[in-house]
Motif scaffolding. Structure first.
Motif, PDB file in Angstrom:
ATOM      1  N   ASP A 152       3.103  13.040   0.202  1.00 30.80           N
ATOM      2  CA  ASP A 152       5.000  13.140   0.268  1.00 30.80           C
ATOM      3  C   ASP A 152       5.554  12.106   0.665  1.00 30.80           C
ATOM      4  N   GLU A 153       4.869  11.012   1.838  1.00 31.00           N
ATOM      5  CA  GLU A 153       4.992  10.221   3.154  1.00 31.00           C
ATOM      6  C   GLU A 153       4.199   9.030   2.523  1.00 31.00           C
ATOM      7  N   SER A 154       4.101   8.075   2.964  1.00 33.95           N
ATOM      8  CA  SER A 154       3.105   6.675   3.026  1.00 33.95           C
ATOM      9  C   SER A 154       4.278   6.247   4.069  1.00 33.95           C
ATOM     10  N   ILE A 155       3.793   5.786   5.039  1.00 37.83           N
ATOM     11  CA  ILE A 155       4.528   5.035   6.728  1.00 37.83           C
ATOM     12  C   ILE A 155       3.618   4.005   7.187  1.00 37.83           C
ATOM     13  N   SER A 156       4.138   3.230   7.133  1.00 39.72           N
ATOM     14  CA  SER A 156       3.320   1.714   7.361  1.00 39.72           C
ATOM     15  C   SER A 156       3.224   2.146   9.043  1.00 39.72           C
ATOM     16  N   GLY A 157       2.154   1.535   9.762  1.00 38.23           N
ATOM     17  CA  GLY A 157       2.325   1.091  10.932  1.00 38.23           C
ATOM     18  C   GLY A 157       0.760   0.306  11.236  1.00 38.23           C
ATOM     19  N   TYR A 158       0.652   0.192  12.350  1.00 35.54           N
ATOM     20  CA  TYR A 158      -1.027  -0.628  12.672  1.00 35.54           C
ATOM     21  C   TYR A 158      -2.636   0.718  13.111  1.00 35.54           C
ATOM     22  N   SER A 159      -3.409   0.316  13.547  1.00 34.46           N
ATOM     23  CA  SER A 159      -4.554   0.872  13.280  1.00 34.46           C
ATOM     24  C   SER A 159      -5.520   0.126  13.316  1.00 34.46           C
ATOM     25  N   GLY A 160      -6.726   0.755  14.329  1.00 39.06           N
ATOM     26  CA  GLY A 160      -7.758  -0.030  13.952  1.00 39.06           C
ATOM     27  C   GLY A 160      -8.493  -0.653  15.036  1.00 39.06           C
ATOM     28  N   GLY A 161      -7.472  -1.233  15.420  1.00 38.76           N
ATOM     29  CA  GLY A 161      -7.274  -2.352  17.444  1.00 38.76           C
ATOM     30  C   GLY A 161      -7.669  -2.085  18.443  1.00 38.76           C
ATOM     31  N   HIS A 162      -7.698  -2.272  19.742  1.00 40.13           N
ATOM     32  CA  HIS A 162      -7.844  -1.899  20.703  1.00 40.13           C
ATOM     33  C   HIS A 162      -7.051  -1.923  21.905  1.00 40.13           C
ATOM     34  N   THR A 163      -5.623  -2.598  21.578  1.00 36.10           N
ATOM     35  CA  THR A 163      -4.288  -2.555  22.238  1.00 36.10           C
ATOM     36  C   THR A 163      -3.441  -1.451  21.765  1.00 36.10           C
ATOM     37  N   LYS A 164      -2.629  -1.007  22.775  1.00 35.24           N
ATOM     38  CA  LYS A 164      -1.494   0.184  23.073  1.00 35.24           C
ATOM     39  C   LYS A 164      -0.072  -1.074  22.209  1.00 35.24           C
ATOM     40  N   ASN A 165       0.387   0.179  21.626  1.00 34.34           N
ATOM     41  CA  ASN A 165       2.184  -0.204  21.316  1.00 34.34           C
ATOM     42  C   ASN A 165       1.941  -1.971  20.409  1.00 34.34           C
ATOM     43  N   VAL A 214       1.054  -1.306  -0.272  1.00 37.13           N
ATOM     44  CA  VAL A 214      -0.001   0.326  -0.095  1.00 37.13           C
ATOM     45  C   VAL A 214       1.021   1.156   0.226  1.00 37.13           C
ATOM     46  N   GLU A 215       2.104   1.324   0.798  1.00 38.29           N
ATOM     47  CA  GLU A 215       2.922   2.629   0.811  1.00 38.29           C
ATOM     48  C   GLU A 215       3.183   3.462  -0.596  1.00 38.29           C
ATOM     49  N   ALA A 216       3.597   2.035  -1.706  1.00 35.12           N
ATOM     50  CA  ALA A 216       4.196   2.213  -3.137  1.00 35.12           C
ATOM     51  C   ALA A 216       3.097   2.860  -3.977  1.00 35.12           C
ATOM     52  N   ILE A 217       1.460   2.393  -3.524  1.00 39.23           N
ATOM     53  CA  ILE A 217       0.691   2.948  -4.244  1.00 39.23           C
ATOM     54  C   ILE A 217       0.705   4.492  -3.534  1.00 39.23           C
ATOM     55  N   TYR A 218       0.301   4.423  -2.721  1.00 39.23           N
ATOM     56  CA  TYR A 218       0.445   5.934  -2.936  1.00 39.23           C
ATOM     57  C   TYR A 218       0.992   6.989  -2.793  1.00 39.23           C
ATOM     58  N   GLU A 219       2.396   6.416  -2.615  1.00 37.00           N
ATOM     59  CA  GLU A 219       3.619   7.336  -2.998  1.00 37.00           C
ATOM     60  C   GLU A 219       3.740   7.855  -3.964  1.00 37.00           C
ATOM     61  N   SER A 220       3.029   6.573  -5.126  1.00 39.27           N
ATOM     62  CA  SER A 220       3.065   7.067  -6.779  1.00 39.27           C
ATOM     63  C   SER A 220       2.028   7.698  -7.533  1.00 39.27           C
ATOM     64  N   VAL A 221       1.382   8.697  -6.410  1.00 38.69           N
ATOM     65  CA  VAL A 221       0.586   9.679  -6.500  1.00 38.69           C
ATOM     66  C   VAL A 221       0.943  10.987  -6.453  1.00 38.69           C
ATOM     67  N   LYS A 222       0.759  11.871  -6.978  1.00 36.95           N
ATOM     68  CA  LYS A 222       0.924  13.512  -7.033  1.00 36.95           C
ATOM     69  C   LYS A 222       0.331  13.852  -5.695  1.00 36.95           C
ATOM     70  N   GLY A 223       1.165  14.378  -4.876  1.00 40.53           N
ATOM     71  CA  GLY A 223       0.441  15.140  -4.185  1.00 40.53           C
ATOM     72  C   GLY A 223       0.801  14.520  -2.405  1.00 40.53           C
TER      73      GLY A 223
END
Length: 219
Positions: A67-80, A56-65
């Protein structure tokens, strides 16, 4: 045999789910008020989950405007959350990307179009051979306006294609940056088998079908 097949099918269906997705803690995440991320130095941020973040990061970084795509985690209920923990499916998190973009060049609406144009829309809990709730598709909204954009585009696409889109819609809460070795993986490891056989083909399929005027000349 006729009785065995439906049972196996049912078992496979439920194997794609897990208690983390149906727990009270996860339901609280889905029902929470969205957190809005402020624009900094003219740059806005958007969050999406669409299978392996290396793709996914490569796909978005191919789009004009963008700057950067950062990989991570989201949507869950735990910390760190960590890569190892999220891969168990027990944290509720999905592999996600933080898109840093210039809203004067590319709109949130276009980023949502990129999202829908770059994945298997009907696959539940995964993309391709990457399967499990940690690879599920989620669009995150930070306010009511973004939610309306997502809902409208999803419903219109479902009607146009006569399909049920698997992507979930979540209020954004927090993005946890993934381990350093995951960042810019496609650029740093072009000879990796997964990158060559999965990430790059997915990127090329997207670029072949998305308006060229919205794409960068080089990626």
């Amino acid at each position: 045999m006729k009785h065995i097949i439906p049972i196996l099918a049912l078992a496979l269906l439920f194997s794609c789910q897990n208690t983390a997705q149906t727990s009270k803690a996860q339901q609280n995440v889905q029902q929470a008020q969205p957190v809005e991320v402020a624009i900094k130095k003219g740059k806005a941020r958007a969050y999406f989950a669409s299978g392996c973040f290396w793709c996914v990061e490569a796909i978005y970084e191919s789009v004009k405007g963008v700057d950067e795509s950062i990989s991570g985690y989201s949507g869950g209920h735990t910390k760190n959350p960590t890569y190892a923990a999220s891969n168990t499916g027990k944290t509720g998190h999905a592999e996600a990307v933080e898109i840093i973009y210039d809203p004067e060049v590319v709109s949130f609406e276009t980023l949502v179009d990129v999202y829908f144009a770059s994945q298997n829309l009907t696959q539940v809990n995964g993309q391709g051979n990457d399967r499990g709730s940690q690879y599920r598709s989620i669009l995150f909204y930070q306010n009511d306006a973004q939610k309306q954009v997502i809902v409208s585009k999803k419903e219109a696409l479902e009607k146009k294609l006569n399909i049920k889109i698997a992507a979930e819609i979540y209020p954004f809460q927090k993005f946890w940056v993934a381990e350093d070795y995951h960042q810019n993986y496609e650029k740093r490891h072009p000879e990796n088998g997964y990158i060559r056989n999965v990430s790059v083909p997915r990127l090329n399929r997207f670029k072949a079908n998305f308006p060229k005027a919205l794409l960068k000349d080089n990626h």
